[in-house]
Design a protein around this motif. Structure first.
Motif, short mmCIF file in Angstrom:
data_model
loop_
_atom_site.label_atom_id
_atom_site.label_comp_id
_atom_site.label_asym_id
_atom_site.label_seq_id
_atom_site.Cartn_x
_atom_site.Cartn_y
_atom_site.Cartn_z
N MET A 1 0.83 -1.00 0.13
CA MET A 1 -0.01 0.02 -0.05
C MET A 1 0.64 1.20 0.01
N SER A 2 0.76 2.18 -0.83
CA SER A 2 1.47 3.38 -0.91
C SER A 2 0.96 4.29 -0.03
N ALA A 3 1.67 5.31 0.32
CA ALA A 3 1.05 6.53 0.92
C ALA A 3 -0.06 7.24 0.34
N SER A 4 -0.73 7.76 1.40
CA SER A 4 -1.75 8.72 0.81
C SER A 4 -1.89 9.83 1.60
N VAL A 5 -2.70 10.90 1.13
CA VAL A 5 -2.74 12.34 1.84
C VAL A 5 -4.22 12.61 1.87
N TYR A 6 -4.48 13.35 3.24
CA TYR A 6 -5.95 13.76 3.14
C TYR A 6 -5.80 15.20 3.94
N ILE A 7 -6.62 15.90 3.23
CA ILE A 7 -6.82 17.51 3.90
C ILE A 7 -8.03 17.74 4.84
N HIS A 8 -8.05 17.73 5.86
CA HIS A 8 -9.23 18.15 6.52
C HIS A 8 -9.27 19.28 7.08
N PRO A 9 -10.59 19.96 6.75
CA PRO A 9 -10.97 21.44 7.35
C PRO A 9 -11.15 20.98 8.76
N ILE A 10 -10.61 21.84 9.72
CA ILE A 10 -10.77 21.58 11.17
C ILE A 10 -11.26 22.79 11.93
N GLY A 11 -11.13 24.01 11.30
CA GLY A 11 -11.61 24.98 11.92
C GLY A 11 -12.59 25.93 10.91
N PHE A 12 -13.39 26.69 11.66
CA PHE A 12 -14.54 27.34 10.85
C PHE A 12 -14.74 28.68 11.40
N VAL A 13 -14.91 29.58 10.65
CA VAL A 13 -15.69 30.86 10.94
C VAL A 13 -16.74 31.40 10.24
N SER A 14 -17.59 32.24 10.52
CA SER A 14 -18.40 32.86 10.08
C SER A 14 -18.59 33.43 8.39
N GLY A 15 -17.40 33.80 8.37
CA GLY A 15 -17.22 34.63 7.17
C GLY A 15 -15.65 34.96 6.86
N PRO A 16 -15.19 35.18 5.71
CA PRO A 16 -13.89 35.40 5.61
C PRO A 16 -13.22 36.66 6.20
N GLN A 17 -14.34 37.55 6.57
CA GLN A 17 -13.84 38.90 7.41
C GLN A 17 -13.49 38.63 8.66
N ALA A 18 -13.97 37.55 9.27
CA ALA A 18 -13.34 37.22 10.54
C ALA A 18 -11.87 36.98 10.68
N GLU A 19 -11.50 36.45 9.65
CA GLU A 19 -9.86 36.12 9.80
C GLU A 19 -9.42 37.12 8.59
#
Length: 371
Positions: A1-19
């Protein structure tokens, strides 16, 4: 089995302005993610995990080998992909907010309606009309029970159940999906006015299905289930249920594309409740944002599922509205594009309130002074 990658979104905001803009719009939805975890698995186990913000992707991916980096870049682009509306006959279904798919079961042993809509077509017609009036974007018609232990249905019987329902829903101008894994049923339903193939076997059960979907150019929903034969629940053993379901859906999508099905006609469903324990289901629901990295719109079917009873005094299916709404809201917060539900009116109301809060959140930060 070869290596595999996963991108998990784990932090959320109410809108892009928040960050200050350091957040991405998740899969064209009304959900914004600002923090992520890049996970590398090898031989079925996680071997690396790195956290990063919306502006830190290039630095994180620079540490990967070329194959993993290429896959990570693909997933990163998919997380930000805006999905085009679905054209279904005269109806256009936009995917920039959660849409509601109403369930119409025409089986003699449905766990949710006890076979009422099969025995009384006029009741099925009235129920479908009520779902449309309540805001259902699509009516999903099923003529075979897929609960654990259910007997397989003969194709002729399934047609006899499904086609009258397709015809009366089509007469109302409804957008219609057909919950079937048999090419013969699907073909007849499409000819009768249906628009979408909802295949709980991900086109594995009937070898004719993939070719039919490709030739008819209809959208298709590919669902995860461990079994490929009559028992869809068979073989539910996982090293890591979230990554294993992700890998399954990626392969199912790739097979469909290789078979001539256009990528923009594919929707994916993690298959909550199919060959999965309560712990498996909870892990998948908590990881739903990851599945946007596959690049296809997502459908979630959690309405009245057994897991709700398991978490709440073993209540019967018709007493699971509260749990169904709670899970639907979790799906909305994860950016799910389509919710398959039995209780359309209540879920549409929940969605509308959820959307109102999201809309308001996008303007809240405009009222604050800038430093």
């Amino acid at each position: 089995m070869s290596a595999s990658v996963y991108i998990h979104p784990i932090g959320f905001v109410s809108g892009p302005q928040a960050e200050d803009g350091a957040a991405i719009r998740l899969a064209g939805s009304m959900v914004y993610a600002s923090r992520f975890a890049l996970v590398v698995r090898d031989e079925g186990k996680a071997v690396a995990r790195r956290l990063f913000g919306a502006r830190g992707f290039e630095e994180v991916v620079a540490g990967l080998d070329s194959t993993l980096a290429s896959e990570a870049e693909r997933q990163w682009a998919n997380l930000q992909k805006v999905h085009a509306p679905i054209e279904l006959g005269e109806r256009t279904i936009r995917l920039d907010q959660p849409q509601i798919m109403g369930v119409l079961n025409v089986t003699p042993d449905s766990f949710s309606d006890g076979g009422e809509f099969l025995e009384k077509p006029e009741a099925g017609r009235a129920y479908a009309a009520a779902m449309l009036e309540s805001g259902a974007a699509i009516i999903d018609i099923g003529g075979e029970s897929t609960r654990p232990g259910a007997a397989a249905t003969w194709e002729g019987d399934e047609k006899d159940r499904v086609l009258p329902a397709v015809e009366y829903c089509a007469s109302m101008g409804a957008a219609i999906s057909v919950d079937t894994r048999r090419a013969g049923v699907l073909e007849a339903a499409l000819q009768a006015g249906a628009h979408i193939a909802n295949d709980v076997s991900a086109l594995r059960y009937d070898p004719r299905s993939a070719e039919l979907v490709a030739s008819m150019k209809c959208p298709v929903i590919l669902m995860h289930a461990p079994g490929s034969g009559d028992d869809l629940h068979e073989g539910g053993d996982y090293d890591d249920v979230v990554s294993d379901v992700f890998d399954f859906l990626r392969l199912a999508r790739d097979r469909a594309i290789a078979g001539g099905i256009a990528e923009d006609r594919i929707m994916l469903d993690p298959g909550i409740g199919f060959g999965k324990t309560l712990a498996d289901n909870l892990a998948l629901i908590n990881a739903l944002p990851l599945f946007h990295a596959l690049g296809s719109p997502l459908l979630l079917g959690v309405s009245r599922k057994r897991m709700i009873g398991a978490l709440s005094n073993e209540e019967a299916a018709h007493q699971r509205l509260g749990g169904s709404i709670a899970l639907a809201m979790k799906g909305m917060d994860a950016g799910i594009h389509m919710l398959r539900v039995h209780d359309v009116k209540e879920t549409v109301q929940a969605r509308n309130v959820w959307r109102g809060m999201r809309d308001a959140a996008l303007t809240d930060f405009a009222q604050l002074p800038m430093d």
